[in-house]
Design a protein around this motif. Structure first.
Motif, PDB file in Angstrom:
ATOM      1  N   UNK A   1      21.959  32.373 -22.998  1.00 53.88           N
ATOM      2  CA  UNK A   1      21.455  32.887 -24.261  1.00 53.88           C
ATOM      3  C   UNK A   1      21.702  34.384 -24.339  1.00 53.88           C
ATOM      4  N   UNK A   2      20.902  35.076 -25.127  1.00 56.88           N
ATOM      5  CA  UNK A   2      21.098  36.512 -25.305  1.00 56.88           C
ATOM      6  C   UNK A   2      20.990  37.262 -23.979  1.00 56.88           C
ATOM      7  N   UNK A   3      20.005  36.932 -23.160  1.00 55.32           N
ATOM      8  CA  UNK A   3      19.810  37.647 -21.898  1.00 55.32           C
ATOM      9  C   UNK A   3      20.885  37.293 -20.881  1.00 55.32           C
ATOM     10  N   UNK A   4      21.147  36.005 -20.707  1.00 55.46           N
ATOM     11  CA  UNK A   4      22.119  35.581 -19.702  1.00 55.46           C
ATOM     12  C   UNK A   4      23.528  36.037 -20.005  1.00 55.46           C
ATOM     13  N   UNK A   5      23.941  35.937 -21.280  1.00 58.72           N
ATOM     14  CA  UNK A   5      25.287  36.362 -21.654  1.00 58.72           C
ATOM     15  C   UNK A   5      25.469  37.852 -21.416  1.00 58.72           C
ATOM     16  N   UNK A   6      24.447  38.650 -21.747  1.00 50.88           N
ATOM     17  CA  UNK A   6      24.546  40.090 -21.535  1.00 50.88           C
ATOM     18  C   UNK A   6      24.622  40.425 -20.049  1.00 50.88           C
ATOM     19  N   UNK A   7      23.838  39.725 -19.223  1.00 45.50           N
ATOM     20  CA  UNK A   7      23.862  39.994 -17.787  1.00 45.50           C
ATOM     21  C   UNK A   7      25.242  39.702 -17.204  1.00 45.50           C
TER      22      UNK A   7
END
Length: 371
Positions: free
Chosen positions: A11-17
């Motif tokens: 999601x937003x957090x995982x993709x950014x990480x």
């Protein structure tokens, strides 16, 4: 030796990480585990169910090419061994783990919800709801349960695109976290769109053609949409990791799990120290970057930095033509400043578009951080 980082959730957090890690280091291998083969613009799901908006983005665009992709659900984390087990029985070893499993609908206590209720909390829920709405007459009665931002946006979007009778029911007030004037603007716009608003009343039972409220009053509804509180997966609790009362993984202010510092977290499914962070992409995106930076600090042998919240506001779409932007303090308290009407809709759309840009444009991921 190359460090292997596994990211649970895209999601937003995982993709950014994942993007932050791969943009910065060439000696890191990143594997992203996700139950579906695309990125979901969760903030667009209410548009999807009302007007057929495509709320997905392909992983070819949302994730770096160098990221290994594994499709499935993680069933267990064996933190002492640095190992994950997936629902197909396969096993993944990791040196560092990013826990970014997100949130979903909270198992409720409303009678009949499992049989007759629908949700917009996750992509699969929205697909099911979209299919249900397609079977109904345009003037069919629809009840949306929940007076928070998700419920408001869902009710407004449906009222603008359908001739349905839309009722919004909330156990408290509508938009309780907005300023009084901003809240009044939201209520006024919902009323202009023809939404019937029932406050201070809880739904106790959902049936095929109606909802029953506390006190026995019935609201006609051929489709009832639950837009109440979100819950988080039981993965951390099931794996014996420290969790709070909601089941969120407990982290320190550097986003590290105190019992296993090689596990870091980001997004809706984590509780960060004493901070109170709203479940939102506004928090998930910078937390994803920060989680990656914590791992990068550890790989470099330097001390990670603490998270410093930098909330800016709350955006609410009220259909496609109107909206409200509520300015907040850095710690997410409402201020007296807000923008309503077409100006609010413009700000909301720009925020939604830029949020997707942050999440799927690799070169921008380095600049969005809470430090």
């Amino acid at each position: 030796m190359r460090a292997h980082v596994v990211v649970i959730g895209a999601g937003y957090a995982g993709a950014m990480a994942a993007k932050r890690l791969l943009r910065t280091r060439s000696d890191v291998t990143v594997t992203v585990v996700n139950p579906r083969p695309h990125f979901v613009q969760r903030i667009r799901l209410h548009q999807m169910i009302a007007a057929g908006y495509d709320a997905t983005v392909s992983f070819d665009r949302a994730l770096p090419r160098a990221a290994h992709r594994v499709f499935g659900k993680v069933t267990t984390i064996e933190a002492a061994l640095g190992r994950l087990t997936l629902d197909d029985g396969s096993v993944l070893d990791y040196d560092y783990l990013v826990y970014a499993v997100g949130s979903g609908k909270l198992p409720g206590t409303i009678a009949g919800a499992a049989e007759h209720g629908f949700s917009v909390s996750e992509f699969e829920d929205a697909v099911r709801l979209e299919s249900r709405l397609a079977t109904l007459d345009e003037k069919a009665a629809v009840c949306v349960v929940g007076g928070g931002l998700t419920g408001i946006e869902t009710a407004a979007e449906l009222a603008e695109h359908r001739s349905s009778r839309i009722t919004l029911v909330t156990g408290g007030t509508v938009a309780p976290n907005l300023s009084e004037r901003a809240r009044s603007a939201v209520v006024r716009t919902l009323t202009d769109l023809g939404v019937d608003i029932v406050t201070e009343s809880r739904v106790t039972r959902i049936e095929g053609s109606s909802c029953e409220l506390a006190g026995g009053i019935r609201v006609e509804a051929e489709c009832t949409i639950l837009a109440t509180e979100f819950g988080v997966p039981e993965l951390a609790r099931r794996s014996g990791l420290p969790v709070d009362d909601l089941g969120r993984l407990k982290l320190d202010d550097r986003l590290e799990c105190p019992s296993h510092p090689n596990i870091v977290g980001a997004g809706d499914a984590v509780a960060v120290g004493d901070l109170s962070l709203r479940m939102s992409c506004q928090a998930a995106i910078p937390l994803g970057v920060h989680a990656a930076e914590t791992i990068l600090h550890r790989l470099d042998g330097s001390a990670p930095r603490p998270v410093i919240p930098k909330f800016t506001g709350r955006c609410i779409s009220l259909g496609r033509r109107r909206g409200v932007f509520q300015r907040t303090t850095r710690v997410d308290d409402a201020t007296g400043m807000f923008i309503a009407g077409r100006g609010g809709a413009f700000v909301k759309e720009r925020v939604c578009s830029s949020t997707t840009d942050w999440a799927v444009t690799p070169r921008r991921s380095a600049f969005y951080s809470w430090t």
